[in-house]
Design an enzyme around this catalytic site. Sequence first.
Site, short mmCIF file in Angstrom:
data_model
loop_
_atom_site.label_atom_id
_atom_site.label_comp_id
_atom_site.label_asym_id
_atom_site.label_seq_id
_atom_site.Cartn_x
_atom_site.Cartn_y
_atom_site.Cartn_z
N SER A 149 34.46 34.62 37.09
CA SER A 149 34.39 35.95 36.49
C SER A 149 33.82 37.02 37.43
CB SER A 149 33.56 35.92 35.21
OG SER A 149 34.28 35.30 34.17
N LYS A 172 36.30 39.60 38.36
CA LYS A 172 36.67 40.68 37.43
C LYS A 172 36.22 42.05 37.93
CE LYS A 172 36.31 37.58 33.43
NZ LYS A 172 35.50 37.19 32.25
N TYR A 202 46.03 34.90 37.28
CA TYR A 202 44.62 35.02 36.89
C TYR A 202 43.81 33.80 37.33
CZ TYR A 202 40.55 35.70 33.88
OH TYR A 202 39.26 35.86 33.41
N TYR A 245 27.66 38.54 30.70
CA TYR A 245 28.19 38.13 29.41
C TYR A 245 27.33 38.72 28.29
CZ TYR A 245 30.66 34.84 32.45
OH TYR A 245 31.41 34.28 33.44
N VAL A 287 31.31 31.29 35.88
CA VAL A 287 30.95 29.96 35.39
C VAL A 287 30.92 28.89 36.47
CG1 VAL A 287 31.69 30.43 33.02
CG2 VAL A 287 33.33 29.46 34.66
#
Length: 309
Positions: free
Chosen positions: A65, A68, A193, A245, A263
């Site tokens: 992540s 992102k 992705y 998060y 993660v």
Amino acid sequence: MFCKSNEELDTLVNDARKVASLGKVADYIPELGKANGNDLSIAIHYPDGNCISAGDVERKITLQSVSKVISLALVLMDRGYQYVFDRVGMEPTGDPFNSIARLERANVAKPLNPMINAGALVVTHMIKGNNVEERFQRLLNFIHDIADNRKIGYSTNVAQSEFETAYLNRSLGYFLKQHGLINEDIEQLLGLYTRQCAIEMNCLDLARIGLVLAMDGVDPSSGKVIIPVDVARICKTFMVTCGMYDASGEFAIKIGIPAKSGVSGGIMGAVPGKFGIGIFGPALDEKGNSIAGIKLLELLSKKYRLSMF
């Protein structure tokens, strides 16, 4: 300079590592489940080119992540502010990163922010290119520029492992396609992705990317503007409000710097105007953040008053 030696960092890393046993590696992605939960490393990159570190900072980790933030920066440069935020929101969710619940409850099925999986899928969908390979290569070239390392690639094993187990992301993708936010083949998008998430680098590279963001998108070694200042500002704001998060609020109070976790156990930090941080600690807490990595940042923030608030 807030921390002057590798030895100083070694002491803090050893203290933070004590909580690693309370976490768990992300074994729902089989390849990530092979990590040693006791690992912990950190690199800190300063604008003058100096870099201090502790632990096995040369070990490669996948971005997950953390990617992102980078895909958002690229898409904002590709598409512009209005186009992107017509399709993805700007608000924290308070829900798990892979939740579909808020999409179902909203009047308009628009992901609340680009840092949750639904929003990230829409952002990755926006990367320009004629095919998946071209789109992925544009993202990878962008990362090469920010990290100043053209050897960065991706883990085919992790990408395949994620693709084969991406049941929730498939559900999100089809839900978003049903509501017109995605208009390409979902398997094709997931292929892009999962490769994006599987881009791998070490803590030194991660800290270098954090440094460029900390310096408002400017590469301090060359003076080149890699990310426009407004785009860097938006990315850092999302890192503060959504980057950890649904633990982002607590993180802002306890540590108070822009940061993004993944993660795999990676954390990228950007202390505005000062330095970039790259951390790897694969044992995760219940929110999906590196448990020892967060403890290490708490120790650093408390000792050196890092909080921007």
